[in-house]
Motif scaffolding. Structure first.
Motif, mmCIF file in Angstrom:
data_model
loop_
_atom_site.group_PDB
_atom_site.id
_atom_site.type_symbol
_atom_site.label_atom_id
_atom_site.label_comp_id
_atom_site.label_asym_id
_atom_site.label_seq_id
_atom_site.Cartn_x
_atom_site.Cartn_y
_atom_site.Cartn_z
ATOM 1 N N GLY A 8 4.713 -3.740 3.740
ATOM 2 C CA GLY A 8 3.373 -3.400 4.207
ATOM 3 C C GLY A 8 2.537 -4.548 4.717
ATOM 4 N N SER A 17 -7.762 -3.284 7.660
ATOM 5 C CA SER A 17 -7.164 -2.850 6.401
ATOM 6 C C SER A 17 -5.642 -2.919 6.467
ATOM 7 C CB SER A 17 -7.570 -1.399 6.093
ATOM 8 O OG SER A 17 -8.969 -1.273 5.944
ATOM 9 N N ARG A 19 -2.156 -1.753 3.656
ATOM 10 C CA ARG A 19 -1.718 -1.264 2.358
ATOM 11 C C ARG A 19 -0.350 -1.834 2.046
ATOM 12 N NH1 ARG A 19 -0.520 4.773 -0.108
ATOM 13 N NH2 ARG A 19 1.380 4.567 1.178
ATOM 14 N N SER A 21 2.957 -2.050 -0.517
ATOM 15 C CA SER A 21 3.700 -1.218 -1.462
ATOM 16 C C SER A 21 4.692 -2.080 -2.228
ATOM 17 C CB SER A 21 4.461 -0.104 -0.728
ATOM 18 O OG SER A 21 3.580 0.742 -0.025
ATOM 19 N N PHE A 67 -10.450 -4.295 -2.523
ATOM 20 C CA PHE A 67 -9.044 -3.976 -2.779
ATOM 21 C C PHE A 67 -8.951 -2.936 -3.889
ATOM 22 C CE2 PHE A 67 -6.954 -8.279 -1.436
ATOM 23 C CZ PHE A 67 -7.638 -8.230 -0.236
ATOM 24 N N TYR A 79 0.740 0.221 -5.358
ATOM 25 C CA TYR A 79 0.148 -0.056 -4.045
ATOM 26 C C TYR A 79 -1.028 -1.010 -4.176
ATOM 27 C CZ TYR A 79 2.649 4.270 -2.983
ATOM 28 O OH TYR A 79 3.618 5.242 -2.836
ATOM 29 N N GLN A 81 -4.247 -1.363 -1.729
ATOM 30 C CA GLN A 81 -5.024 -1.044 -0.535
ATOM 31 C C GLN A 81 -6.043 -2.141 -0.319
ATOM 32 O OE1 GLN A 81 -4.790 1.628 1.707
ATOM 33 N NE2 GLN A 81 -6.299 0.462 2.868
ATOM 34 N N ASN A 83 -9.061 -3.471 2.040
ATOM 35 C CA ASN A 83 -10.043 -3.159 3.072
ATOM 36 C C ASN A 83 -10.961 -4.348 3.305
ATOM 37 O OD1 ASN A 83 -9.034 -0.495 3.155
ATOM 38 N ND2 ASN A 83 -10.447 0.174 1.562
#
Length: 128
Positions: A8, A17, A19, A21, A67, A79, A81, A83
């Motif tokens: 990712g 952004s 993400r 994994s 995050f 995960y 994420q 941003n």
């Protein structure tokens, strides 16, 4: 031993952004798992952790509110994420699993040395 595979990462402009994994093979159900990052010449730092059995999380101050760490138990995947990325987020990101089970390893007293299994890393580059 747990095998971890990250994916990712990539390049993104500031404000964007991504993400990440991390898929684990092996039993991580009782363990703390985390995302760490490292820039050349600097120490590896903890970004976020999640306790697999109850989903409790902890974030570094630098990523709080931007995050989010989460998990999919069915996929044995964690995960991250990310941003509102900024240039300072540029780093190699690593997924890791703690040596032993328990909430201690997801707390602020645990050190990077308490994490025994590491992925190969995925590069995140943020351009300003």
């Amino acid at each position: 031993q747990v095998n971890l595979v990250e994916s990712g990462g990539g390049s993104v402009q500031a404000g964007g952004s991504l993400r990440l994994s991390c898929t684990a093979s092996g039993d991580t159900s009782s363990k703390c798992m985390g995302w760490f990052r490292q820039v050349p010449g600097k120490e590896r730092e903890r970004v976020a952790t999640i306790l697999r059995r109850d989903g409790s999380t902890l974030y570094a101050d630098s990523v709080k509110g931007r995050f989010t760490i989460s998990q999919d138990n069915a996929k044995n995947t964690v995960y991250l994420q990310m941003n509102s990325l900024n240039f300072e987020d540029t780093a190699m990101y690593y997924c890791a699993a703690a040596k032993y089970g328990g909430s201690y390893y997801c707390g602020t007293s645990a050190s990077i040395g308490d994490f025994s299994d590491w992925g190969q890393g995925t590069q995140v580059t943020v351009s300003s």
